[in-house]
Design a protein around this motif. Structure first.
Motif, mmCIF file in Angstrom:
data_model
loop_
_atom_site.group_PDB
_atom_site.id
_atom_site.type_symbol
_atom_site.label_atom_id
_atom_site.label_comp_id
_atom_site.label_asym_id
_atom_site.label_seq_id
_atom_site.Cartn_x
_atom_site.Cartn_y
_atom_site.Cartn_z
ATOM 1 N N LEU A 184 -13.528 16.174 0.419
ATOM 2 C CA LEU A 184 -13.745 14.796 0.861
ATOM 3 C C LEU A 184 -13.716 14.669 2.386
ATOM 4 O O LEU A 184 -14.234 13.698 2.937
ATOM 5 N N SER A 185 -13.133 15.652 3.071
ATOM 6 C CA SER A 185 -13.071 15.606 4.535
ATOM 7 C C SER A 185 -14.458 15.667 5.169
ATOM 8 O O SER A 185 -14.630 15.328 6.337
ATOM 9 N N LYS A 186 -15.452 16.074 4.377
ATOM 10 C CA LYS A 186 -16.817 16.209 4.891
ATOM 11 C C LYS A 186 -17.725 15.072 4.417
ATOM 12 O O LYS A 186 -18.944 15.155 4.554
ATOM 13 N N PHE A 187 -17.122 14.018 3.885
ATOM 14 C CA PHE A 187 -17.928 12.998 3.217
ATOM 15 C C PHE A 187 -18.270 11.775 4.064
ATOM 16 O O PHE A 187 -18.991 10.900 3.600
ATOM 17 N N LEU A 188 -17.768 11.698 5.288
ATOM 18 C CA LEU A 188 -18.031 10.495 6.081
ATOM 19 C C LEU A 188 -19.527 10.287 6.299
ATOM 20 O O LEU A 188 -20.048 9.185 6.102
ATOM 21 N N ASP A 189 -20.224 11.316 6.700
ATOM 22 C CA ASP A 189 -21.677 11.206 6.910
ATOM 23 C C ASP A 189 -22.410 11.022 5.595
ATOM 24 O O ASP A 189 -23.470 10.385 5.553
ATOM 25 N N ARG A 190 -21.845 11.571 4.527
ATOM 26 C CA ARG A 190 -22.520 11.511 3.222
ATOM 27 C C ARG A 190 -22.548 10.095 2.648
ATOM 28 O O ARG A 190 -23.397 9.773 1.826
ATOM 29 N N ILE A 191 -21.612 9.244 3.087
ATOM 30 C CA ILE A 191 -21.594 7.875 2.559
ATOM 31 C C ILE A 191 -22.305 6.896 3.490
ATOM 32 O O ILE A 191 -22.385 5.711 3.204
ATOM 33 N N GLY A 192 -22.778 7.401 4.621
ATOM 34 C CA GLY A 192 -23.492 6.527 5.549
ATOM 35 C C GLY A 192 -22.713 6.193 6.803
ATOM 36 O O GLY A 192 -23.076 5.286 7.554
ATOM 37 N N GLY A 193 -21.572 6.894 7.015
ATOM 38 C CA GLY A 193 -20.826 6.714 8.257
ATOM 39 C C GLY A 193 -19.678 5.722 8.168
ATOM 40 O O GLY A 193 -19.308 5.232 7.096
ATOM 41 N N ILE A 194 -19.159 5.425 9.335
ATOM 42 C CA ILE A 194 -17.932 4.629 9.462
ATOM 43 C C ILE A 194 -18.048 3.223 8.861
ATOM 44 O O ILE A 194 -17.062 2.634 8.436
ATOM 45 N N LYS A 195 -19.260 2.714 8.797
ATOM 46 C CA LYS A 195 -19.497 1.374 8.261
ATOM 47 C C LYS A 195 -18.977 1.239 6.825
ATOM 48 O O LYS A 195 -18.567 0.158 6.393
ATOM 49 N N TYR A 196 -18.961 2.358 6.112
ATOM 50 C CA TYR A 196 -18.567 2.326 4.702
ATOM 51 C C TYR A 196 -17.248 3.065 4.450
ATOM 52 O O TYR A 196 -16.972 3.491 3.329
ATOM 53 N N ILE A 197 -16.436 3.182 5.482
ATOM 54 C CA ILE A 197 -15.191 3.942 5.384
ATOM 55 C C ILE A 197 -14.267 3.428 4.282
ATOM 56 O O ILE A 197 -13.549 4.202 3.641
ATOM 57 N N ASN A 198 -14.301 2.125 4.025
ATOM 58 C CA ASN A 198 -13.407 1.561 3.001
ATOM 59 C C ASN A 198 -13.654 2.152 1.621
ATOM 60 O O ASN A 198 -12.723 2.300 0.822
ATOM 61 N N GLU A 199 -14.910 2.480 1.348
ATOM 62 C CA GLU A 199 -15.231 3.033 0.036
ATOM 63 C C GLU A 199 -14.649 4.432 -0.120
ATOM 64 O O GLU A 199 -14.309 4.861 -1.227
ATOM 65 N N LEU A 200 -14.526 5.134 0.999
ATOM 66 C CA LEU A 200 -13.891 6.445 0.979
ATOM 67 C C LEU A 200 -12.371 6.295 0.940
ATOM 68 O O LEU A 200 -11.676 7.042 0.252
ATOM 69 N N LEU A 201 -11.854 5.291 1.647
ATOM 70 C CA LEU A 201 -10.409 5.040 1.641
ATOM 71 C C LEU A 201 -9.912 4.664 0.243
ATOM 72 O O LEU A 201 -8.770 4.964 -0.116
ATOM 73 N N ASN A 202 -10.771 4.017 -0.533
ATOM 74 C CA ASN A 202 -10.392 3.668 -1.908
ATOM 75 C C ASN A 202 -10.083 4.920 -2.730
ATOM 76 O O ASN A 202 -9.206 4.923 -3.594
ATOM 77 N N LEU A 203 -10.837 5.980 -2.435
ATOM 78 C CA LEU A 203 -10.627 7.254 -3.115
ATOM 79 C C LEU A 203 -9.313 7.890 -2.651
ATOM 80 O O LEU A 203 -8.535 8.401 -3.456
ATOM 81 N N PHE A 204 -9.077 7.824 -1.347
ATOM 82 C CA PHE A 204 -7.845 8.389 -0.801
ATOM 83 C C PHE A 204 -6.614 7.604 -1.279
ATOM 84 O O PHE A 204 -5.539 8.175 -1.423
#
Length: 264
Positions: free
Chosen positions: A62-82
């Motif tokens: 998941l550490s490599k997924f920031l660009d895969r989700i479209g960048g910082i604009k969508y960080i919350n969707e990654l934070l939900n996983l964390f």
């Protein structure tokens, strides 16, 4: 589709192979589908997975997924996983989640862009009745503290101070260990205040951890202002009825002796 199905396989090797190919899956899906389809799929996998090895491998990727989700604009969707990963009972998984999230933060030029999101998660964990989430709130504070604005630093320090009054031994031990990591960024008076509160606990392991914290302060720029307090504390610990506490003090004495080189 095959790789996604492999994530639900009963065979661990098959699952791990699929996890190692998550980058390939996300590239094929594109950013939007990764957010709307893959992330919820992974969340479901995390909720249903019982093997620590699988979850650790997934967390690393998941550490490599920031660009895969479209960048910082969508960080919350990654934070939900964390958020799910940081609530798991197994400490090694939570540790890996913190490491992975720390790597993501390094990819962000200005943490101010997501500071509100991070503080919301920290606060949510801090207020939780779940011990794992409380521990994770501390861990999160440590990896972001130096980059927070002054108001959020004050909030974070208040959280840590309140943890020092906890009756939970695990929370206090984690607090001591985490303070060591950011002691250079904290005022020496604040650290003294935490030590003074935690040392009231008569548990031998707490006292041993306090000794380790004390030795870690030898490079603090303002240590001189509390040296008298430190020396008095060392004297008290040297007279502790528990031999493990005294032994720990002896084992760390060479580091403590370096304090004498500090000029008043």
């Amino acid at each position: 589709i095959s790789l996604l199905e492999d994530l639900q396989s009963q065979d661990n090797k098959t699952k791990i192979n699929a996890i190692h190919n998550l980058q390939q899956i996300s590239l094929a899906l594109g950013c939007e589908a990764t957010r709307k389809e893959l992330l919820p799929y992974l969340k479901n996998c995390i909720n249903n997975e019982e093997e620590d090895e699988i979850l650790i491998e997934l967390t690393k990727n998941l550490s490599k997924f920031l660009d895969r989700i479209g960048g910082i604009k969508y960080i919350n969707e990654l934070l939900n996983l964390f958020e799910v990963l940081l609530s798991i009972d197994e400490p090694s998984i939570r540790k890996e989640a913190i490491n992975s999230l720390s790597e993501i933060l390094k990819q962000i030029d200005d943490i101010k862009e997501i500071e509100k999101d991070l503080m919301n998660l920290i606060k949510k964990f801090y207020l939780s009745d779940d011990v794992n989430q409380k521990l994770s709130s501390m861990n999160l504070i440590v990896i972001v503290y130096k980059d927070l604005d002054e108001n959020n630093k004050i909030i974070a320090l208040n959280y840590l101070e309140n943890f020092s009054n906890s009756e939970n031994l695990i929370i206090k031990k984690e607090l001591i260990n985490e303070i060591v990591k950011i002691s250079d960024y904290l005022s020496i008076d604040y650290i003294k205040k935490l030590i003074s509160t935690i040392i009231k606990d008569e548990n031998e392991n707490i006292k041993i951890d306090i000794i380790i914290l004390i030795t870690s302060l030898k490079e603090h720029k303002d240590l001189v202002s509390i040296l008298d307090y430190i020396y008095e504390l060392i004297k008290k610990l040297s007279e502790d009825i528990n031999y493990k506490v005294r032994l720990s003090l002896i084992n760390n004495f060479s580091e403590i002796l370096k304090f004498s080189k500090i000029n008043y």
